[in-house]
Design a protein around this motif. Structure first.
Motif, mmCIF file in Angstrom:
data_model
loop_
_atom_site.group_PDB
_atom_site.id
_atom_site.type_symbol
_atom_site.label_atom_id
_atom_site.label_comp_id
_atom_site.label_asym_id
_atom_site.label_seq_id
_atom_site.Cartn_x
_atom_site.Cartn_y
_atom_site.Cartn_z
ATOM 1 N N TYR A 3 0.831 -1.201 0.000
ATOM 2 C CA TYR A 3 0.000 0.000 0.000
ATOM 3 C C TYR A 3 0.870 1.256 0.000
ATOM 4 O O TYR A 3 0.614 2.214 -0.728
ATOM 5 C CB TYR A 3 -0.913 -0.031 1.224
ATOM 6 N N GLU A 6 2.277 1.774 -3.403
ATOM 7 C CA GLU A 6 1.270 2.305 -4.312
ATOM 8 C C GLU A 6 1.089 3.813 -4.099
ATOM 9 O O GLU A 6 1.031 4.592 -5.054
ATOM 10 C CB GLU A 6 -0.068 1.580 -4.109
ATOM 11 N N GLN A 7 1.027 4.217 -2.823
ATOM 12 C CA GLN A 7 0.870 5.644 -2.548
ATOM 13 C C GLN A 7 2.119 6.432 -2.971
ATOM 14 O O GLN A 7 2.017 7.572 -3.402
ATOM 15 C CB GLN A 7 0.585 5.888 -1.055
ATOM 16 N N ASN A 10 1.702 6.992 -6.578
ATOM 17 C CA ASN A 10 0.734 8.077 -6.765
ATOM 18 C C ASN A 10 1.396 9.427 -6.564
ATOM 19 O O ASN A 10 1.220 10.358 -7.350
ATOM 20 C CB ASN A 10 -0.415 7.959 -5.750
ATOM 21 N N LEU A 135 -0.936 -5.199 -7.480
ATOM 22 C CA LEU A 135 -1.349 -4.621 -8.745
ATOM 23 C C LEU A 135 -0.711 -3.238 -8.896
ATOM 24 O O LEU A 135 -0.947 -2.347 -8.097
ATOM 25 C CB LEU A 135 -2.869 -4.516 -8.781
ATOM 26 N N PRO A 137 -0.291 0.124 -11.168
ATOM 27 C CA PRO A 137 -0.812 0.847 -12.325
ATOM 28 C C PRO A 137 0.327 1.280 -13.243
ATOM 29 O O PRO A 137 1.398 1.659 -12.788
ATOM 30 C CB PRO A 137 -1.534 2.048 -11.711
ATOM 31 N N ALA A 252 0.202 12.717 -1.261
ATOM 32 C CA ALA A 252 -0.257 11.329 -1.202
ATOM 33 C C ALA A 252 -0.189 10.811 0.233
ATOM 34 O O ALA A 252 -1.120 10.149 0.712
ATOM 35 C CB ALA A 252 0.579 10.460 -2.131
#
Lengths: 291, 395
Positions: A3, A6-7, A10, A135, A137, A252
């Motif tokens: 997580y 992912e952030q 971002n 996952l 992006p 983020a």
């Protein structure tokens, strides 16, 4: 952990968009010690032009490149019309003339494209892939890569060419540079052009990533990019880039740590804290403003 | 100085003109009491940030008046609307309310639109005893103040939040909800009421994120955070721009299979356009069903389309229906302007926006949202209602 990664992605993606726009501001500031108030409107115009070209079917790379070139041309025009005639006047004067130029560009854009939010075609597909069960992006990664490549090219241009050296001379002392035979009326417009080119590139990434192009984005981008430039040290090319990335990451992670209601507030508090500790920004050198 | 042309006018002319004006005004006021035109004041924001509401109120009102006058007016009297601009601000709304009650010729007020405007104007209307027919103000407190001179058409905010939750939980069968809401009065109230309703219905909120309206356009951090809670359904308490952008930005974040439920502030074509295909299958709960397969709706929609070449919002249809309600109450039920509200509370009314009945407080009762779904890039009516089982405890 996944997580957090992912952030981080971002934050880096939105940060590299801020960074590209901030670089344009910072370059102009480093030469003339003026905030280019028309920059936000120039990049909005560029993004809308890209949208129109894509809609009428111009091939994607051509359309995007032409939009960036238009940004460069608009930047030079703003310099010629709103800055050069008042270059040595009181600093308030070019500020007002640039605001006026920005207003003209923004109103023209609104007259052509209207006040609504428009969707922007996905020039970078929104795919995702799996990595170690997480996952990831695809689009943010490409955005980060494009930003890094563009800034690397600009770095080479500024650090290793005659043009770059001339630019640095102008930065240090515009009058002395002129006396030494540097054609400042070529160098200064070129700086505006590079700023406009990178700015529109940033704006295209911005509208692709956010999936929307609208008139007010210039103002918002100005606000974010200027914060980023302050953070990195105003007038410092690489500082502005790093400042943009840090601002994106701060945004983020403020969602992770404090909650999304405070996203803008937290990132600004972060900037204030850094400026309290380092008043010239992270990479800024202490300078005294010329009058 | 040439501006003082009045100085050359005999003083007596002024006095006579004033007297003539008074007589004329008195005659008009007298005339409206029996056979002259019947006046309604329509108060809405015609300028400012929410001007789109006012324009819709005007369009809906004009359309209704044209049809009503063509059908013989109300009790044989011609209907005349006067529009007042409250600019969507409480201050201007209070000023407008004072102007309306001072005029003394209006049978009733239709308005205001923004809840804060209605709340500011109501004490003035209440003191003057004028009937207020309200369309779209959804703030719950409007009907909780003991004012007996108001009814409203829209479903109040707290019951709206309950119905959105009930739809996700009862109709769609989900029990883990994530809430994405706009950080404004509207969004926060909706979020608070929704959390209470979800709890009462035995489901769980597994994530909530917000954003600053008109500033935030990058929702990636919120999307990652919401995804992490593994929700079954996202409650999209936004307007159409942010709602569409959110879904567009979420499409590479593994959101397939998560349902989307939102209020009718998303019910604009831009919502579908900005989502770039990701709005497919989303459910929007609307205060009226513009796509319903009913004759009254179809007629209204096609008349509106023909007259203004645009889609009506709920403000337009409620303003339209309120005028027809006044006609029905006065003509068929023998109401006067003063007893309009009491009469309305005692009857059932069927208009273009559906069927309405009102409770003692003036809230619509027994009315649920229409369920609209995005299918093949178009809004379509599902004809479904909201299953309200379990909400009794909250009322």
């Amino acid at each position: 952990m996944a997580y957090v990664i992912e952030q981080l992605i971002n934050g880096l993606a939105v940060g590299s968009v801020y960074a590209l726009i901030a670089v344009g501001y910072s370059m102009v500031y480093s030469i003339l010690y003026l905030i280019n108030f028309a920059h936000g409107d120039v990049i909005t115009f560029g993004a809308f032009t890209a949208l129109t070209m894509l809609v009428i079917g111009v091939p994607i790379p051509v359309a995007l490149f032409l939009a960036c070139v238009l940004g460069a041309a608009l930047g030079m025009t703003v310099e010629r019309i709103a800055y050069r005639p008042v270059r040595y006047a009181n600093r308030i004067v070019p500020m007002i003339s640039a605001l006026g130029a920005g207003l003209v560009i923004a109103s023209t854009a609104q007259a052509i494209w209207g006040p609504e939010v428009h969707a922007f075609p996905q020039v970078i597909p929104r795919w995702s892939f799996e990595l170690f069960g997480q996952l990831i992006p695809f689009q943010p990664l490409i955005i980060i890569a494009i930003a890094v490549v563009l800034v690397a090219i600009a770095t080479v241009l500024l650090d290793y060419t005659r043009l770059g050296r001339a630019t640095k001379c102008v930065c240090q002392d515009i009058h002395a540079a002129q006396l030494m035979g540097i054609p400042i009326n070529t160098i200064v417009p070129l700086v505006y052009a590079i700023g406009g080119f990178l700015g529109v590139a940033g704006a295209i990434l911005y509208v692709t990533y956010f999936n929307a192009v609208y008139i007010q984005m210039g103002l918002l981008a100005t606000f974010k990019a200027w914060s980023a430039a302050m953070l990195g040290g105003v007038g410092n090319f690489h500082g502005a880039f790093v400042g943009g990335l840090l601002l994106g990451i701060a945004e983020a992670f403020s969602v992770v740590v404090v909650g999304s209601a405070f996203k803008d507030g937290v990132s600004l508090v972060f900037i204030v804290l850094i400026l309290l500790l380092k008043p010239d920004g992270l990479f800024g050198e202490r300078t005294t403003a010329r009058s | 100085m040439t501006g003082l042309f009045n100085a050359t006018m005999p003083r007596r002319t002024h006095i006579m003109a004033l007297a003539a004006g008074c007589i004329l005004a008195a005659t008009m006021a007298y005339a409206q009491d029996d056979s002259g035109p019947i006046y309604f004041a329509v108060a809405s924001p015609l300028t400012g940030g929410s001007a789109a509401y006012g324009i819709n109120a005007q369009r809906g009102g004009d359309l209704a008046v044209e049809a009503i006058n063509a059908a013989g007016g109300i009790g044989g009297r011609e209907v005349v609307l006067e529009y007042f601009d409250d600019m969507g601000t409480p201050r201007e709304s209070a000023a407008v309310a004072n102007r309306i009650v001072r005029d003394d010729k209006f049978c009733a007020v239709i308005g205001h639109v923004n809840s804060s405007s209605t709340l500011a104007a109501m004490p003035i209307y209440n003191e003057a005893g004028i009937s207020v027919l309200n369309g779209s103000s959804s703030n719950p407190s409007i009907t909780e103040q003991g004012w007996d001179n108001i009814i409203r058409m829209t479903i109040r905010g707290d019951r709206g939040a309950q119905q959105y939750s009930a739809f996700a939980i009862n109709n769609l069968g989900h029990d883990e909800l994530a809430i994405f809401y706009v950080n404004s009065d509207f969004g926060r109230a909706l979020r608070d009421d929704m959390v209470a309703a979800v709890d009462a219905l035995g489901a769980k909120v597994v994530g909530e994120e917000t954003f600053t309206p008109n500033v935030d356009r990058d929702f990636s951090a919120q999307i990652s955070s919401l995804r992490r809670g593994n929700p079954d359904v996202i409650m999209l308490n936004t307007d159409y721009n942010e709602g569409g952008l959110f879904l567009g930005q979420a499409q590479d974040r593994d959101f397939a299979g998560i349902d989307v439920v939102g209020p009718d502030s998303n019910l604009y074509d831009q919502f579908i356009e900005l989502s770039q295909g990701a709005a497919e299958g989303a459910y929007l709960l609307a205060a009226f069903d513009p796509f319903a397969d009913r004759e009254a709706v179809k007629t209204f929609m096609s008349d509106f389309e023909e007259a203004y070449d645009s889609l009506p919002s709920q403000v337009a249809i409620f303003t339209h229906d309120l005028l027809w309600l006044a006609k029905k109450a006065i003509e068929d039920e023998g109401a006067t302007c003063d007893t309009l509200i009491d009469t309305a509370k005692s009857i059932n009314f069927s208009g273009a926006g559906g069927d309405y009945a009102w409770d003692e407080k003036g809230d619509v009762s027994g009315r649920t949202f229409a369920v609209i779904k995005v299918v093949d890039g178009q809004f379509v009516s599902t004809g479904q209602g909201v299953d309200e089982t379990g909400l009794e405890a909250l009322r």
